[in-house]
Structures are given as C-alpha cells and as structure tokens.
Motif scaffolding. Structure first.
Motif, PDB file in Angstrom:
ATOM      1  N   THR A 130       0.852  -1.184   0.000  1.00  0.00           N
ATOM      2  CA  THR A 130       0.000   0.000   0.000  1.00  0.00           C
ATOM      3  C   THR A 130       0.884   1.228   0.000  1.00  0.00           C
ATOM      4  O   THR A 130       2.008   1.201   0.490  1.00  0.00           O
ATOM      5  CB  THR A 130      -0.932   0.024   1.230  1.00  0.00           C
ATOM      6  N   ALA A 162      -1.377   7.788  -2.440  1.00  0.00           N
ATOM      7  CA  ALA A 162      -1.547   8.162  -3.840  1.00  0.00           C
ATOM      8  C   ALA A 162      -0.865   9.500  -4.112  1.00  0.00           C
ATOM      9  O   ALA A 162      -0.783  10.360  -3.232  1.00  0.00           O
ATOM     10  CB  ALA A 162      -3.027   8.259  -4.184  1.00  0.00           C
ATOM     11  N   ASP A 213      -1.161   9.198  -9.926  1.00  0.00           N
ATOM     12  CA  ASP A 213      -2.151   8.119  -9.822  1.00  0.00           C
ATOM     13  C   ASP A 213      -3.552   8.564 -10.198  1.00  0.00           C
ATOM     14  O   ASP A 213      -4.510   7.813 -10.008  1.00  0.00           O
ATOM     15  CB  ASP A 213      -2.186   7.587  -8.382  1.00  0.00           C
ATOM     16  N   LEU A 257      -6.947   6.418  -9.767  1.00  0.00           N
ATOM     17  CA  LEU A 257      -7.939   6.798  -8.755  1.00  0.00           C
ATOM     18  C   LEU A 257      -9.316   7.022  -9.382  1.00  0.00           C
ATOM     19  O   LEU A 257     -10.333   6.571  -8.842  1.00  0.00           O
ATOM     20  CB  LEU A 257      -7.518   8.076  -8.038  1.00  0.00           C
ATOM     21  N   ALA A 308      -5.663   9.682  -0.380  1.00  0.00           N
ATOM     22  CA  ALA A 308      -6.014   8.363  -0.913  1.00  0.00           C
ATOM     23  C   ALA A 308      -4.827   7.424  -0.756  1.00  0.00           C
ATOM     24  O   ALA A 308      -3.672   7.847  -0.779  1.00  0.00           O
ATOM     25  CB  ALA A 308      -6.425   8.473  -2.382  1.00  0.00           C
ATOM     26  N   ILE A 349      -3.466   3.619  -2.221  1.00  0.00           N
ATOM     27  CA  ILE A 349      -3.634   2.621  -3.281  1.00  0.00           C
ATOM     28  C   ILE A 349      -2.974   1.326  -2.836  1.00  0.00           C
ATOM     29  O   ILE A 349      -1.874   1.339  -2.273  1.00  0.00           O
ATOM     30  CB  ILE A 349      -3.033   3.111  -4.611  1.00  0.00           C
ATOM     31  N   TYR A 401      -8.410   0.759  -3.372  1.00  0.00           N
ATOM     32  CA  TYR A 401      -8.037   2.054  -2.796  1.00  0.00           C
ATOM     33  C   TYR A 401      -8.892   2.382  -1.594  1.00  0.00           C
ATOM     34  O   TYR A 401      -9.950   1.793  -1.367  1.00  0.00           O
ATOM     35  CB  TYR A 401      -8.138   3.166  -3.839  1.00  0.00           C
ATOM     36  N   SER A 435     -10.057   6.174   0.263  1.00  0.00           N
ATOM     37  CA  SER A 435      -9.958   7.638   0.238  1.00  0.00           C
ATOM     38  C   SER A 435     -10.525   8.182   1.537  1.00  0.00           C
ATOM     39  O   SER A 435     -11.369   7.551   2.178  1.00  0.00           O
ATOM     40  CB  SER A 435     -10.700   8.220  -0.967  1.00  0.00           C
TER      41      SER A 435
END
Length: 152
Positions: free
Chosen positions: A4, A7, A11, A15, A52, A54, A64, A66
């Motif tokens: 992980t 972001a 990205d 996203l 966020a 990812i 993802y 957020s």
C-alpha cells in the motif's frame, strides 16, 4: 504480495477508474460528478482536501481507500472520515482491504488521531462483517443530504 502507498498526482487516472469502479459496484454511476482535473486541483496541492491510499497486489492495482479530515465538537478532536474503501472483485478475499485499513490506521497514529469514521450501505453484509472483524462498531443513524443550488 500486497503493498500500500499514499496516492500521488501521478495516480489520478487510476484513482478515477477506482471511483468509477465503486460507483458501478453500487449502481451509483450517475452520482460521480467529479473529474480528473477537479481531483488533481483539490487533492494534490499545498492544502489537499482529501487523501487516498492505493493497494497493489503483485504489482497490479487492487483497490483504494480515500479519506478526508473532520472535527468532532462532541469528542473535541479531529478524526479521519473514510470516504471510500474499494477492492476490485478479483482481489477480494486476499486481505487487500485489511492492508488499506491498516495503512489508514497508521496515518492516524502518526497524526495522533484516535478515530476513523465511515458509512456503509445497510445491505453490504460482507463489508459489515469485515468491519466487525476489525473491531469497528456500527451505529444506526440516518444520513440526510441537502443539495443546494440556485433555486433553494
């Protein structure tokens, strides 16, 4: 192997595809009003309005999470408001969601934040079971949305 990461503006295409993916999963595509330019402007500047994370599974984007930051006047503290948690179907059951939640928890620990709050669809039984396994507690509360426009 699951990794992980936070972001970045690089990205944005990924996203946006993930946002469309979760909207499609919930049959809510008509509610996606943002676009890539808006996301770049609001999320990847000096004062980002959202963050966020990812997740990659063997170097393929798997999902993802957020979030935004909010303040609880009752608790007297800032908290993380989880906006979306989504894992592509082919990666479900592989602990991708768990890794995303752990990453979010670590962000909170670094900021000395002790609460993450989110919403879940009442009929999303698998998600509710997952959140219960984390130790999260669900509360019953209705959510109102008042969309304001020029005629209101």
């Amino acid at each position: 192997m699951i990794t992980t990461r936070d972001a970045t503006k690089n990205d944005i295409d990924t996203l946006f595809d993930l946002i469309l993916g979760i909207a499609k999963f919930h049959n809510q595509e008509e509610y996606v009003l943002t676009n890539k330019e808006e996301m770049l402007n609001s999320g990847f500047n000096n004062e980002p309005k959202f963050g966020a994370i990812i997740a990659d599974f063997n170097s393929k984007v798997a999902g993802y999470l957020s979030y935004t930051w909010n303040y609880s006047i009752w608790n007297g503290c800032e908290y993380m408001n989880l906006d979306d948690l989504f894992v592509w179907e082919e990666f479900r059951g592989q602990k991708v969601g768990l890794m995303l939640m752990e990453h979010a928890k670590n962000i909170c620990k670094e900021k000395n934040i002790s609460l993450i709050r989110w919403e879940v669809e009442k009929d999303n039984v698998k998600a509710i079971e997952f959140y219960n396994r984390l130790g999260a507690k669900i509360t019953e509360k209705g959510i109102f949305r008042w969309h304001l426009n020029a005629s209101n």
